[in-house]
Design a protein around this motif. Structure first.
Motif, short mmCIF file in Angstrom:
data_model
loop_
_atom_site.label_atom_id
_atom_site.label_comp_id
_atom_site.label_asym_id
_atom_site.label_seq_id
_atom_site.Cartn_x
_atom_site.Cartn_y
_atom_site.Cartn_z
N THR A 63 -4.26 53.07 51.90
CA THR A 63 -3.35 52.82 53.19
C THR A 63 -4.14 53.93 54.06
OG1 THR A 63 -1.89 54.63 51.88
CG2 THR A 63 -2.37 55.14 53.81
N LEU A 69 0.88 60.43 56.50
CA LEU A 69 2.30 59.71 56.12
C LEU A 69 2.35 61.27 55.26
CD1 LEU A 69 0.84 56.37 55.35
CD2 LEU A 69 2.43 57.10 57.47
N GLU A 117 0.64 48.26 56.57
CA GLU A 117 -0.25 48.23 57.39
C GLU A 117 -1.32 47.25 57.50
OE1 GLU A 117 -2.16 52.01 56.00
OE2 GLU A 117 -0.62 52.52 56.81
N HIS A 132 4.69 51.61 58.15
CA HIS A 132 4.60 52.29 57.29
C HIS A 132 4.86 52.30 56.24
CE1 HIS A 132 0.65 53.09 60.51
NE2 HIS A 132 1.45 53.66 61.11
N ARG A 135 4.55 54.09 51.93
CA ARG A 135 3.31 54.60 51.67
C ARG A 135 4.08 56.28 52.25
NH1 ARG A 135 -1.05 51.46 52.11
NH2 ARG A 135 -0.40 48.99 53.08
#
Length: 241
Positions: A63, A69, A117, A132, A135
């Protein structure tokens, strides 16, 4: 370079990967290794009955900005069998007591084996660079527990089914990068139905996996449930806090 080549060459491949853009001041760098090297190792270190969970590589799809997130439900728009994830973090340096206020980041691929990503390259042809899904970050409670809602991970060639985990202390220091393994009998049932059926059964077992091949004693999860009702994963991770 495709994923198979990366997995064969191991961490040495990271040297040719582009550096990520600098994070904001409030971000925790997902590649910070001040507390963990993130190198492959199938066995943890032990003191009595308290065994540190094995450290593993976080590449090739970590990530990029985990502090942005913070969410419990990481499913986004991904289709798949529901999976709830309960992870308990314990501190080996405190007799395996619960570690509260630790940051726990998780990420994994979708039913087709793709990561958000990233993409548009030989490593992953499908381009998901601007999304995204799958995650997320949570902070452990007083019992050292975090919970996530997601889908059962798919698989990609050369790897057994897995979830990546990066644990930091409350100050943002990296404590451990590891991966969670799945019982193969459960995965076979999941991959025979629904959106997983087109992709088919995983081509790599835990024993043949280049990350898990040296053992999953500290990384194997407990998974219960059914395809219709969904599954629940529980797992304990021991860090040197």
């Amino acid at each position: 370079m495709d994923r198979k080549d990366f997995l064969k060459k191991g961490l040495g491949s990271l040297a040719i990967m582009p550096l990520f853009a600098a994070c904001k001041e409030t971000d925790v760098d997902p590649t910070d290794t001040s507390g963990s090297t993130g190198t492959d190792s199938g066995t943890g270190t032990s003191t009595g009955s308290c065994t540190t969970t094995a450290s593993e590589t976080e590449g090739p799809f970590p990530t990029k900005n985990p502090s942005s997130l913070v969410t419990n439900d990481i499913t986004s728009d991904r289709a798949g069998t529901k999976l709830t994830v309960k992870i308990t973090i314990q501190n080996k340096n405190n007799s395996c007591a619960a570690l509260a206020n630790a940051f726990v980041d998780i990420w994994h691929c979708d039913a087709a084996g793709n990561y958000s990503e990233y993409g548009g390259t030989g490593m992953q042809s499908t381009n998901y660079t601007n999304v995204h899904f799958l995650r997320g970050r949570q902070t452990t409670d007083s019992s050292g527990v975090v919970n996530f809602t997601t889908i059962y991970p798919g698989w990609y060639s050369g790897r057994a089914v897995h979830i990546h985990v990066h644990v930091y202390n409350s100050s943002g220091k990296s404590l451990l990068v590891t991966q969670i393994a799945f019982p193969e009998d459960v995965s076979k049932v999941v991959f025979a139905q629904g959106v997983y059926a087109t992709h088919g059964q995983a081509d790599t077992t835990n024993a043949r996996d280049n990350v898990f091949g040296d053992g999953v004693t500290t990384e194997m999860s407990t998974v219960t449930g059914s395809p219709s009702a969904g599954y629940a994963l529980t797992h304990t991770i021991v860090v040197n806090g």
